[in-house]
Motif scaffolding. Structure first.
Motif, PDB file in Angstrom:
ATOM      1  N   LEU A  83     -31.930  12.023  37.799  1.00  0.00           N
ATOM      2  CA  LEU A  83     -31.460  11.220  36.677  1.00  0.00           C
ATOM      3  C   LEU A  83     -30.854   9.924  37.196  1.00  0.00           C
ATOM      4  CD1 LEU A  83     -29.781  13.978  34.468  1.00  0.00           C
ATOM      5  CD2 LEU A  83     -31.958  12.822  34.051  1.00  0.00           C
ATOM      6  N   PRO A  84     -31.053   8.821  36.477  1.00  0.00           N
ATOM      7  CA  PRO A  84     -30.482   7.553  36.915  1.00  0.00           C
ATOM      8  C   PRO A  84     -28.960   7.622  36.998  1.00  0.00           C
ATOM      9  CG  PRO A  84     -31.762   7.276  34.881  1.00  0.00           C
ATOM     10  CD  PRO A  84     -31.787   8.727  35.235  1.00  0.00           C
ATOM     11  N   ALA A  85     -28.404   7.032  38.017  1.00  0.00           N
ATOM     12  CA  ALA A  85     -26.951   7.046  38.228  1.00  0.00           C
ATOM     13  C   ALA A  85     -26.327   5.736  37.781  1.00  0.00           C
ATOM     14  CB  ALA A  85     -26.658   7.309  39.702  1.00  0.00           C
ATOM     15  N   ASP A  86     -26.865   5.138  36.719  1.00  0.00           N
ATOM     16  CA  ASP A  86     -26.364   3.833  36.267  1.00  0.00           C
ATOM     17  C   ASP A  86     -25.253   3.931  35.229  1.00  0.00           C
ATOM     18  OD1 ASP A  86     -27.718   4.664  34.015  1.00  0.00           O
ATOM     19  OD2 ASP A  86     -29.278   3.126  34.119  1.00  0.00           O
ATOM     20  N   GLY A  87     -24.781   5.159  34.943  1.00  0.00           N
ATOM     21  CA  GLY A  87     -23.684   5.337  33.997  1.00  0.00           C
ATOM     22  C   GLY A  87     -24.109   5.321  32.538  1.00  0.00           C
ATOM     23  N   ARG A  88     -25.405   5.167  32.272  1.00  0.00           N
ATOM     24  CA  ARG A  88     -25.857   5.129  30.883  1.00  0.00           C
ATOM     25  C   ARG A  88     -26.229   6.498  30.337  1.00  0.00           C
ATOM     26  NH1 ARG A  88     -30.050   0.406  30.652  1.00  0.00           N
ATOM     27  NH2 ARG A  88     -29.246  -0.612  32.494  1.00  0.00           N
ATOM     28  N   LEU A  89     -26.179   7.507  31.174  1.00  0.00           N
ATOM     29  CA  LEU A  89     -26.496   8.860  30.726  1.00  0.00           C
ATOM     30  C   LEU A  89     -25.237   9.708  30.705  1.00  0.00           C
ATOM     31  CD1 LEU A  89     -29.762   9.674  32.698  1.00  0.00           C
ATOM     32  CD2 LEU A  89     -29.540   8.826  30.372  1.00  0.00           C
ATOM     33  N   SER A  90     -25.158  10.549  29.724  1.00  0.00           N
ATOM     34  CA  SER A  90     -24.093  11.530  29.633  1.00  0.00           C
ATOM     35  C   SER A  90     -24.788  12.887  29.693  1.00  0.00           C
ATOM     36  CB  SER A  90     -23.355  11.350  28.310  1.00  0.00           C
ATOM     37  OG  SER A  90     -22.366  12.328  28.167  1.00  0.00           O
ATOM     38  N   VAL A  91     -24.571  13.626  30.766  1.00  0.00           N
ATOM     39  CA  VAL A  91     -25.296  14.868  31.002  1.00  0.00           C
ATOM     40  C   VAL A  91     -24.505  16.062  30.475  1.00  0.00           C
ATOM     41  CG1 VAL A  91     -26.415  16.319  32.735  1.00  0.00           C
ATOM     42  CG2 VAL A  91     -26.343  13.838  33.049  1.00  0.00           C
ATOM     43  N   LEU A  92     -25.204  16.902  29.707  1.00  0.00           N
ATOM     44  CA  LEU A  92     -24.625  18.113  29.153  1.00  0.00           C
ATOM     45  C   LEU A  92     -25.572  19.268  29.460  1.00  0.00           C
ATOM     46  CD1 LEU A  92     -24.567  15.886  26.337  1.00  0.00           C
ATOM     47  CD2 LEU A  92     -22.522  17.246  26.326  1.00  0.00           C
TER      48      LEU A  92
END
Length: 190
Positions: A55-64
């Motif tokens: 998953l991209p580590a650009d801070g735009r994803l919130s992983v659940l």
């Protein structure tokens, strides 16, 4: 909206197809659209690490995510290793990972009650098969809940639809807590 101010998008990780279908069924029952949520089936919890590092580590994803109770230690270790938590003692719910006591099928059976599950089996034309299954020597001493849980995984394709089929009919106020908490967290982050 510029690229730099893009909102965070929730990504929900599921061990497998059955959990994903149950989540979709709950969202549908609650009238919730999942357009802003990415749903990923891991194909087994051991693929969690591989998926998280891709998953991209650009801070735009919130992983659940949703996991089975027996996998808590593994999930915690992976989340620590990839930097999503600092300490294994963290309550994983606070970072968006929700554990089922045993597994989702167990949660669904407990929330719905055996009668509702039996009605679901009848609607699918599987009640007679279940009654034959109950008569097997290995099943006779088990509770009906244990029998239902075991039956859910005895035929190809049954497990994938089992929880979702029950979610489609269980009263909304009795939905399994880990599943409802996950949906609420995904909606808060979308």
């Amino acid at each position: 909206m510029s690229v730099g101010s893009a909102a965070r998008r929730p990504v929900v990780l599921f061990e497998g197809r059955s959990d994903s279908l149950a989540f979709r069924a709950l969202a549908r029952r609650r009238g919730v659209r999942l357009d802003a949520v990415e749903l990923i089936e891991l194909g087994g919890i051991t693929n969690l690490r591989r998926q998280l590092v891709t998953l991209p580590a650009d801070g735009r994803l919130s992983v659940l995510g949703l996991y089975d109770g027996a996998e808590k230690r593994y999930v915690s270790g992976v989340l620590r290793d990839v930097g999503l938590i600092d300490d294994d003692a963290v309550d994983l719910r606070t970072v968006g990972f929700f554990g089922c006591e045993r597994d989702l099928e167990d949660e669904v059976i407990r929330a719905a009650g055996a009668e509702v599950v039996l009605e679901t089996l009848a609607a699918r034309g599987e009640l007679t098969r279940f009654r034959v299954f109950q008569g097997q020597p290995a099943q006779r001493e088990r509770s009906i809940e244990q029998q239902l849980h075991r039956f859910a995984g005895t035929a190809a394709g049954r497990k994938a639809r089992f929880a979702a089929d029950v979610i489609d009919v269980v009263p909304l106020e009795r939905m399994p807590r880990p599943l409802t908490d996950l949906l609420q967290a995904a909606l808060r982050r979308s």
